[in-house]
Enzyme design. Sequence first.
Site: not given
Length: 397
Positions: A8, A89, A178, A206, A209, A238, A282, A328, A332, A383
């Site tokens: 990747n 990928r 994705h 989520i 990206g 974005r 975060r 991510g 989490n 992935e």
Amino acid sequence: MSKVMTVNSGSSSLKFKLFEMPEEKVICSGNCEQIGLDKGIFTIKYNGEKEVSNPVFKNHAEAAKKVIDTLVEKGIIKDFGEIKAAGHRIVQGGKYFSKSAIFDEDAEKKIESLIPLAPLHNAAHLTCYKAFKEVLPNCPNVAVFDTAYHQTMEPQDYVFPIPYELSEKYDIRRYGAHGTSHKYLALEGEKYLKDTKGKRIISCHIGSGASITAIRDGKCVATSMGLTPLGGIMMGTRTGDMDPSVFNYVCKVTGKSAEEVYQMFNKQSGFKGMSTVGPDSRDVLKAVDEGNKHAILTNDLFVRRIADYIGQYFVRLGGADLIIFSAGIGENEPRTRKEVVDQIKDALGVEIDEELNKTIHGKEALISTKNSKIKVAVIPTDEELMIARDTYELAIK
């Protein structure tokens, strides 16, 4: 047993995993970072250990050689011939690829032609493919496309309302992204729906990206990202969806070129642009707790956009049996999951176990209560495993 390498790559990075297939056992994993800079970072994890060093990677070819050489030096493989195939990928497969494909000259040309739709990604993927081909000349390569999974959408779900000749001549449409992640989540999610007919899943990938996909019986019905990964919900840098006239207006009032504004919407917007804190959720949530009004608005908008898409896809699917949170933030951040559910619970009858939700960080769990009309699960995406599976099926099995 056959060893399969998954790759990747980004513009300055190369992530890898080595699998034993078909057992799907991870032998090692790692990352080459800051390729092309004065000081690189090389991380490799194997046998429960993690090693970090700082070699200089002049290019992706040097990074690929470092990876393979290290596998031999550490005794992870005896020689290069042990790697039977490599899976790459590829973000953009355009109209050409509805499934993974052997990486041959024709595939390479088509992927190259799609660079304008994913300039940062497809170019880097091709560079890395050539690098591995140089290091492992006898090893077959497989291209696994982010967009392939979304090729099952109906025209009214992927066509844009612009002059049709533009759509037809320039292949302008919703491609999504994705897809490899959403396909994995759909497969994993089905175990929670064993006795359900017409399985309807809303998959929320989520992270920095982010994209959301409506899935029925394992197939994509609709997805949030558009022609490029700029569309859909807002992200780390974005914009996501908005009134198209904003683009023209910003060009006029700032005097910036279309390319400059496009880059702004890709790299300086979203969390980073709105919060004034940065692109990391975060940091934004920390600023929310400190009363930063920009961070509060940013988080509120992010949560609202996710809820909006879940509601839209609930209607598109004629209901929903499972909502999945992944990637991510989804995996989490219990707070984000709760805030999204709070937005949809009254309309959709969704209820989660809030105490259980607080304990889930990077692990799989069903967090909805028995009273919830829709099941809600946290499923860490994988992935790389999907890439390894397709590579094994196409190049080895």
